[in-house]
Design a protein around this motif. Sequence first.
Motif, mmCIF file in Angstrom:
data_model
loop_
_atom_site.group_PDB
_atom_site.id
_atom_site.type_symbol
_atom_site.label_atom_id
_atom_site.label_comp_id
_atom_site.label_asym_id
_atom_site.label_seq_id
_atom_site.Cartn_x
_atom_site.Cartn_y
_atom_site.Cartn_z
ATOM 1 N N ASP A 423 -112.757 9.885 -42.824
ATOM 2 C CA ASP A 423 -113.989 10.128 -42.075
ATOM 3 C C ASP A 423 -114.654 11.418 -42.554
ATOM 4 O O ASP A 423 -115.877 11.481 -42.726
ATOM 5 N N LYS A 424 -113.845 12.434 -42.791
ATOM 6 C CA LYS A 424 -114.373 13.714 -43.270
ATOM 7 C C LYS A 424 -114.961 13.580 -44.667
ATOM 8 O O LYS A 424 -116.001 14.179 -44.986
ATOM 9 N N ARG A 427 -118.447 11.830 -44.050
ATOM 10 C CA ARG A 427 -119.433 12.600 -43.286
ATOM 11 C C ARG A 427 -119.724 13.968 -43.907
ATOM 12 O O ARG A 427 -120.889 14.348 -44.053
ATOM 13 N N GLU A 428 -118.663 14.703 -44.238
ATOM 14 C CA GLU A 428 -118.839 16.079 -44.707
ATOM 15 C C GLU A 428 -118.809 16.208 -46.222
ATOM 16 O O GLU A 428 -119.103 17.272 -46.752
ATOM 17 N N MET A 431 -121.824 12.132 -47.743
ATOM 18 C CA MET A 431 -123.153 12.132 -47.148
ATOM 19 C C MET A 431 -123.833 13.495 -47.272
ATOM 20 O O MET A 431 -125.027 13.587 -47.553
#
Length: 574
Positions: A423-424, A427-428, A431
């Motif tokens: 997920d990181k 997202r970080e 993206m």
Amino acid sequence: MFERLLEAARKLEDASLLPDAPELLLPSVPGEFALDDIRSLAIEVLDKSDTTVVLSAIYVALRSNKLGIQLNDDGADNIALEDIALQIGHMMVPVCSGAAFDKDSTDYASLSLNGFLGLHILRLLLTPTSRGGLVIPTRILLSVIAFTNSDDPWASSSCAELARSFLSDYFQNISPPQAAKPVPFPFSRSTRDVGVERKLSEKRPKTEQERFITEDVLTGFLRPLFAKSRPTAVTVSGRPAAFPEPASRYSQGDGFGGADDIAITKPWKYTQRYAVTVFEWAVENADTDLLQEQWPLYTPILLTLLDEPQPISLKLRALSIFRNFWRLCPEGLLSRIGLVDVFEQAVFPTVLNLPSLTPEDESCDLLAAAYPALFDMAGLEASDSALAENEDVKTESTNDRKTSDKRDLHSSGFSEAQRKLLDKLVREGIMVGYHHAKHHIRLVDFFCQTLRRLDIVPMISEVLVDPFGTQYPPILLSATRLLQAVLQTCWPRIPHYCNEIIKIAMLSWLNIEDEDSFPPHKPTKAELKQQLTRTVEILSAVMAAAKLDMSDRVHPLVAQDPQLRSLFTSREAK
């Protein structure tokens, strides 16, 4: 005695010819000489400029048939033989000049040539097959290991091949430490560095190579070099620090001492850069059992390298070493000892090396090295060819299926920590990188290829519907394949995105059709259209599986613009 030979060696334009053509200097070799004479020649190096000359002379002298003894004989000349080998090892060490990379005055060509000659000389002196059971001093082995990576500026491919062959032969023929102690000819363990016989654990390594790696390399050589630059995230013993403190700029050699101070605290980064090669070799030649027992010797050095931001070549090297280390580590070991988060914090910032602070070329290289390492940590088998040239459609399709099969096999085994890291990463990492550097086309291409293994649609839409995307066809191909991966992986949710995906395929198709000056290089216009057609076929299959019909959505579009008929023909045929 060797004045004439030395003078001839100074006039030789290319000493690298010697291993293949020693007859160039043979006429200048004295009529007969002993090993003591060679030893005297070896220790009379006046300065660095004489090193290549002396090595050339020694090599030719040893290759001649004028030596008073045979090199594989036992006898009173063993001490002289030992002294010669030690001096050769000292002369060939690739010590670099200068304490700043922008002011590096190192003559790498000379270092490479010295290593090349030194390795040939050591081969003549220390042929393992004729000296079973010998113990070569650590200093000589470290000099050989320094040339095992041809990517180093001081090591050519021939040097690396010679060095690896020498080490392989030596450790295959050396007696294991559990057996009877080998006859100390021509060297004994007393010549090793002081303190390297420290007992590291109750269970001793099973082979001489493992003993050498743990005691001589990691403890005796590398630990002192890296001691003053160890990151505060780990203790001296290699375990996670309970209360890590921000490192002082003065303790890291960045204080008032300037470049000289940094060179003292980080010799592995400046004068003794070959230490990184030695550590890399120690990782490559370890196995799961060795890392299970001796991981505290590896982790402080590895984290030190990962925390070093410059130069880029060192950062890339550190990430490559880390991936090898991670793959060799026993499953779950780093989680149990609490180092997974420490390594994640060391690696993840690399994905934020983006333009304009980081040049695009360097950013591409760093991201291509960092994301695979992070995917390894997240439990995914990352592809290392994210920035490689596009392959033909058939081959890529086969590879897609294989990758998908592997991903499905492992999808149920993700831990909570791995899910959070994934997920990181999206997202970080991806993206944030995309929105920060969306105008750098090569990076967008990279993000698309990286995201082919994850569920993402908005960015795909932005890339494929961009009317200027046809100016760089590879990005359209990458985005299309990424969309196909999303359709195949996330098919239960695809019916909710059906209209959006039809819109993406339609607008991209029209942009390609309307482009008159299509770039001549691959992928071609026909290949891009073929991939878009395949995307619609996959979407149609997903919708059919969900018992939904696309006809009502497609027919009005074809009626409005006949150019779309070819895009949806295969779907209509079904």
